[in-house]
Motif scaffolding. Structure first.
Motif, PDB file in Angstrom:
ATOM      1  N   ASP A   1      30.340  -4.735  19.340  1.00 16.57           N
ATOM      2  CA  ASP A   1      30.174  -3.415  19.424  1.00 16.57           C
ATOM      3  C   ASP A   1      30.214  -2.929  18.029  1.00 16.57           C
ATOM      4  O   ASP A   1      29.889  -3.334  17.054  1.00 16.57           O
ATOM      5  CB  ASP A   1      31.491  -2.714  20.114  1.00 16.57           C
ATOM      6  N   LEU A   2      29.983  -1.341  17.824  1.00 19.32           N
ATOM      7  CA  LEU A   2      29.501  -0.727  16.852  1.00 19.32           C
ATOM      8  C   LEU A   2      30.524  -1.017  15.824  1.00 19.32           C
ATOM      9  O   LEU A   2      30.246  -1.079  14.613  1.00 19.32           O
ATOM     10  CB  LEU A   2      29.385   0.905  17.072  1.00 19.32           C
ATOM     11  N   VAL A   3      31.856  -1.287  16.139  1.00 21.58           N
ATOM     12  CA  VAL A   3      32.762  -1.182  15.081  1.00 21.58           C
ATOM     13  C   VAL A   3      32.848  -2.679  14.475  1.00 21.58           C
ATOM     14  O   VAL A   3      33.262  -2.956  13.190  1.00 21.58           O
ATOM     15  CB  VAL A   3      34.250  -0.947  15.751  1.00 21.58           C
ATOM     16  N   ASP A   4      32.830  -3.634  15.245  1.00 18.62           N
ATOM     17  CA  ASP A   4      32.481  -5.129  14.823  1.00 18.62           C
ATOM     18  C   ASP A   4      31.274  -4.939  13.862  1.00 18.62           C
ATOM     19  O   ASP A   4      31.373  -6.008  12.602  1.00 18.62           O
ATOM     20  CB  ASP A   4      31.869  -5.861  15.806  1.00 18.62           C
TER      21      ASP A   4
ATOM     22  N   GLU B   1      32.474  -3.198  10.372  1.00 20.23           N
ATOM     23  CA  GLU B   1      33.463  -3.950  10.017  1.00 20.23           C
ATOM     24  C   GLU B   1      33.073  -5.375   9.285  1.00 20.23           C
ATOM     25  O   GLU B   1      33.834  -6.548   9.032  1.00 20.23           O
ATOM     26  CB  GLU B   1      34.989  -4.193  10.633  1.00 20.23           C
ATOM     27  N   GLY B   2      31.770  -5.611   9.644  1.00 18.68           N
ATOM     28  CA  GLY B   2      31.133  -6.932   9.052  1.00 18.68           C
ATOM     29  C   GLY B   2      31.483  -8.131  10.056  1.00 18.68           C
ATOM     30  O   GLY B   2      31.306  -9.419   9.589  1.00 18.68           O
TER      31      GLY B   2
ATOM     32  N   ASN C   1      38.453   7.018  13.724  1.00 15.79           N
ATOM     33  CA  ASN C   1      38.315   6.671  12.441  1.00 15.79           C
ATOM     34  C   ASN C   1      38.026   5.594  12.183  1.00 15.79           C
ATOM     35  O   ASN C   1      37.832   5.041  10.854  1.00 15.79           O
ATOM     36  CB  ASN C   1      39.807   7.094  11.895  1.00 15.79           C
ATOM     37  N   ALA C   2      37.645   4.409  13.044  1.00 12.40           N
ATOM     38  CA  ALA C   2      37.260   3.100  12.521  1.00 12.40           C
ATOM     39  C   ALA C   2      35.763   3.188  12.015  1.00 12.40           C
ATOM     40  O   ALA C   2      35.421   2.076  11.530  1.00 12.40           O
ATOM     41  CB  ALA C   2      37.071   2.360  13.851  1.00 12.40           C
ATOM     42  N   VAL C   3      35.212   4.352  12.304  1.00 10.33           N
ATOM     43  CA  VAL C   3      33.880   4.575  11.757  1.00 10.33           C
ATOM     44  C   VAL C   3      33.524   5.772  10.887  1.00 10.33           C
ATOM     45  O   VAL C   3      34.111   6.770  11.133  1.00 10.33           O
ATOM     46  CB  VAL C   3      32.835   4.493  12.781  1.00 10.33           C
ATOM     47  N   SER C   4      32.954   5.719   9.707  1.00 12.40           N
ATOM     48  CA  SER C   4      32.820   6.807   9.015  1.00 12.40           C
ATOM     49  C   SER C   4      31.322   7.389   8.915  1.00 12.40           C
ATOM     50  O   SER C   4      30.522   6.716   9.367  1.00 12.40           O
ATOM     51  CB  SER C   4      33.184   6.630   7.367  1.00 12.40           C
ATOM     52  N   PRO C   5      30.963   8.813   8.675  1.00 12.16           N
ATOM     53  CA  PRO C   5      29.745   9.054   8.614  1.00 12.16           C
ATOM     54  C   PRO C   5      28.943   8.178   7.918  1.00 12.16           C
ATOM     55  O   PRO C   5      27.755   7.934   8.172  1.00 12.16           O
ATOM     56  CB  PRO C   5      30.076  10.746   8.002  1.00 12.16           C
TER      57      PRO C   5
END
Lengths: 93, 268
Positions: B60-63, B66-67, B96-100
């Motif tokens: 997913d997007l967080v993966d 976070e590389g 908060n796991a993703v920033s702008p």
């Protein structure tokens, strides 16, 4: 809506009521002035003016009005009847 | 040419952001465009199930952020169309796991390979909203013709302008023409007058939206023509792509039975 309400005048349609309520609330939202802050402003205006003039605090009105291009704060401050003179109103804009 | 990032937002929840994002993504892809839809609602993902791709998620997007995987690995291909992809949100993390900045970096990479990048924004005006808006070239605001939704849309329009992402364009979703005809619902003109914003689409209330979402099949591929939600979405996609498409006439025409009912009940 039945025959009776028709006879005694129509209730305002909810669509136009929604529009006017929205227009009112958005004037406050856009200016970031809450109804509570408006009350505070009104009380402050009354206190300041009352130091110099005899006013009728119960009938002071402070409102926000808004058009597409500008918003303004409008205060209506009626003076206390003074002897034979008629009531006059100061308008602060 | 570099791809365009279009963020779909609303402020209020439940007005149809995810449905709009899914359908516009499919409609743009069926115009032959390369499209990726990103679910930025970290912790409450839904774009996957609306698009019918919920069983194919690996990364997913967080993966990506976070590389743990490459961007390509998180792009689920929708096999019904030649070039349509979904990047799902993480379900177990928070906004908060993703920033702008992360969003800008991811979108800048996607711009190189895609024509359109559509971002489904979460409800609210906090971190999730700022994430979704940061990479946007264009912003679409979804509003229902009712007071709470229009009020929140007004707030969002202000925030979009403050972020210098304006002028946003408006999609009025779930309009009921019969109620507008009875003056018991805000009309398109009422909403436009209040919000003072450019309109890009009017989507009528349509049962087939629920039915196609139940099936996980995009409405725009199956929906009927005429005054239907499917047609409305197809039209918006063509307008996004720069075509000049007239608005569907959603004026409600009363049937003889409607008029008879109105007459009997005293409504003219």
């Amino acid at each position: 809506m039945n025959w009776l309400t028709k006879l005694f005048g129509q209730k305002e349609k909810s669509g136009s009521l929604a529009k006017s309520r929205l227009q009112m609330v958005l004037v406050h939202d856009r200016s970031q002035i809450s109804p509570g802050l408006m009350e505070q402003i009104k009380d402050d205006i009354i206190a300041v003016i009352a130091r110099h003039l005899s006013i009728d605090p119960d009938n002071v009105e402070v409102n926000l009005t808004s058009t597409q291009t500008e918003s303004r704060l409008v205060a209506e401050i009626p003076l206390k009847p003074n002897g034979r003179r008629k009531t006059t109103a100061y308008s602060l804009e | 040419m570099s791809g365009k990032v279009i963020t779909v937002t609303s402020g209020k929840g439940g007005v149809g952001k995810t449905t709009v994002t899914a359908n516009l993504s499919v409609a743009l892809a069926s115009l032959g465009k390369r499209v990726v839809a990103i679910d930025s609602d970290i912790g409450l993902r839904n774009l996957d199930i609306v698009m019918g791709l919920e069983n194919r998620i690996v990364y997913d997007l967080v993966d990506v952020v976070e590389g743990r995987c490459r961007l390509r690995q998180a792009m689920i291909r929708d096999k019904r169309l030649p070039e349509l992809y979904l990047i799902p949100a993480a379900q177990t993390r928070d906004k908060n796991a993703v920033s702008p900045t992360d969003m800008v970096v991811v979108c800048d990479q996607l711009r190189l390979e895609m024509d359109y990048i559509l971002i489904d924004c979460p409800a609210g005006i906090e971190r999730g909203f700022r994430n979704a808006i940061a990479p946007a070239d264009q912003v679409l605001i979804v509003s229902n013709p009712e007071v709470s939704s229009v009020r929140d849309a007004d707030r969002i329009i202000g925030l979009v302008e403050a972020e210098e992402k304006g002028p946003a364009r408006l999609i009025i979703n779930r309009l009921k023409p019969a109620m507008v005809a009875r003056q018991e619902m805000l009309s398109v003109n009422d909403v436009l007058e209040i919000l003072n914003i450019e309109l890009i689409g009017i989507v009528p209330e349509d049962e087939s939206v629920v039915i196609s979402t139940n099936r996980g099949q995009p409405l725009v591929l199956s929906g009927q023509n005429g005054a239907s939600a499917g047609q409305a979405f197809r039209n918006i996609a063509r307008r996004l792509d720069g075509q000049d498409v007239p608005f569907i006439d959603l004026t409600h025409r009363e049937s003889f039975i409607d008029r008879l009912k109105g007459w009997v009940s005293g409504r003219n």
